[in-house]
Write a protein that holds these residues in place. Sequence first.
Motif, short mmCIF file in Angstrom:
data_model
loop_
_atom_site.label_atom_id
_atom_site.label_comp_id
_atom_site.label_asym_id
_atom_site.label_seq_id
_atom_site.Cartn_x
_atom_site.Cartn_y
_atom_site.Cartn_z
N THR A 68 -5.51 5.44 -5.99
CA THR A 68 -4.93 4.27 -6.68
C THR A 68 -4.58 3.12 -5.69
OG1 THR A 68 -4.27 5.73 -8.41
CG2 THR A 68 -3.34 3.65 -8.06
N ALA A 69 -3.88 3.69 -4.55
CA ALA A 69 -3.33 2.53 -3.62
C ALA A 69 -4.61 1.90 -2.98
CB ALA A 69 -2.40 3.22 -2.46
N PHE B 149 3.41 5.98 -2.76
CA PHE B 149 4.71 6.96 -3.12
C PHE B 149 4.80 6.79 -4.59
CE2 PHE B 149 5.64 6.67 1.19
CZ PHE B 149 5.78 8.25 1.66
N PHE B 150 5.05 5.55 -5.35
CA PHE B 150 4.92 5.31 -6.54
C PHE B 150 4.14 6.18 -7.23
CE2 PHE B 150 4.11 3.03 -10.64
CZ PHE B 150 5.48 3.19 -11.31
N VAL C 245 -6.17 -0.64 -5.27
CA VAL C 245 -5.44 -1.60 -5.68
C VAL C 245 -5.42 -2.86 -4.55
CG1 VAL C 245 -3.05 -2.48 -6.20
CG2 VAL C 245 -4.33 -0.70 -7.54
N CYS C 246 -5.00 -1.89 -3.23
CA CYS C 246 -4.88 -2.79 -1.95
C CYS C 246 -6.00 -3.06 -1.25
CB CYS C 246 -3.80 -2.11 -1.17
SG CYS C 246 -2.20 -2.02 -2.01
N PHE C 247 -7.29 -2.73 -1.43
CA PHE C 247 -8.51 -2.93 -0.64
C PHE C 247 -8.85 -4.28 -0.51
CE2 PHE C 247 -12.86 -2.47 0.92
CZ PHE C 247 -12.62 -1.85 1.98
N PRO C 248 -8.69 -5.36 -1.37
CA PRO C 248 -8.92 -6.48 -1.16
C PRO C 248 -8.14 -7.30 0.14
CG PRO C 248 -9.04 -6.36 -3.35
CD PRO C 248 -8.51 -5.13 -2.92
N PHE D 22 0.91 -1.13 -0.04
CA PHE D 22 0.07 -0.04 -0.01
C PHE D 22 1.01 1.34 0.17
CE2 PHE D 22 -2.45 3.35 2.22
CZ PHE D 22 -3.54 3.47 1.25
N LYS D 23 2.00 1.27 0.90
CA LYS D 23 2.83 2.40 0.92
C LYS D 23 3.69 2.62 -0.27
CE LYS D 23 1.78 4.32 4.74
NZ LYS D 23 0.79 5.65 4.77
#
Length: 190
Positions: free
Chosen positions: A79-80, A47-48, A83-86, A42-43
Amino acid sequence: MDLLLKTSSRSALQTAVWVYEREGVAGFWKGNGLNLLRTAPFKALNFFSFDMYSKALGGIMADGNNSARFLAGALAGITATLVCFPLDVLRTRLMAPWGHKYGGPLRTLSGMARCEGLGALYAGCIPAVIGMAPSGAVFYGVYDLLKHNHLEALNNQQASASLAAAAAAGPPGSSKQHRQQHTELPVLYT
């Protein structure tokens, strides 16, 4: 433990005893490994994507960098989160008392997708995105502004130190080394 406290009528001490009796000391860190596996990507993605959005928006937005910084921060957070919610849903499910109905992490992910549909992996995502947009905007906007100001101050300190050293060396042109130096100081940090 936080989830248990929110969903139970027990006190914190009663809940701690209940967790210890059923799962031992390891029960207090239940879900921590999954939390680490969720937080790192996530982090990194935050940052990316902030850097990518900053570069893309920096050339488009003409009002300076502040609007682009804050918009890039909001987009990076969104965005993060998407993508990372699941992984967040998985962590929450596995930490719940009934969370191991499918088995371990991979079986829970595949079981949720198979039995409940892919939408179950994004249950509660809209409020998370709504909350992350302003949070990401403020965090990354302020972060980038402070970073820029700090690097600018470092460049100014380097320039001042170089000027002080040149002044201490004597009058201009008094040494062969001075004549070979460039009059413009290089920028060390961007």
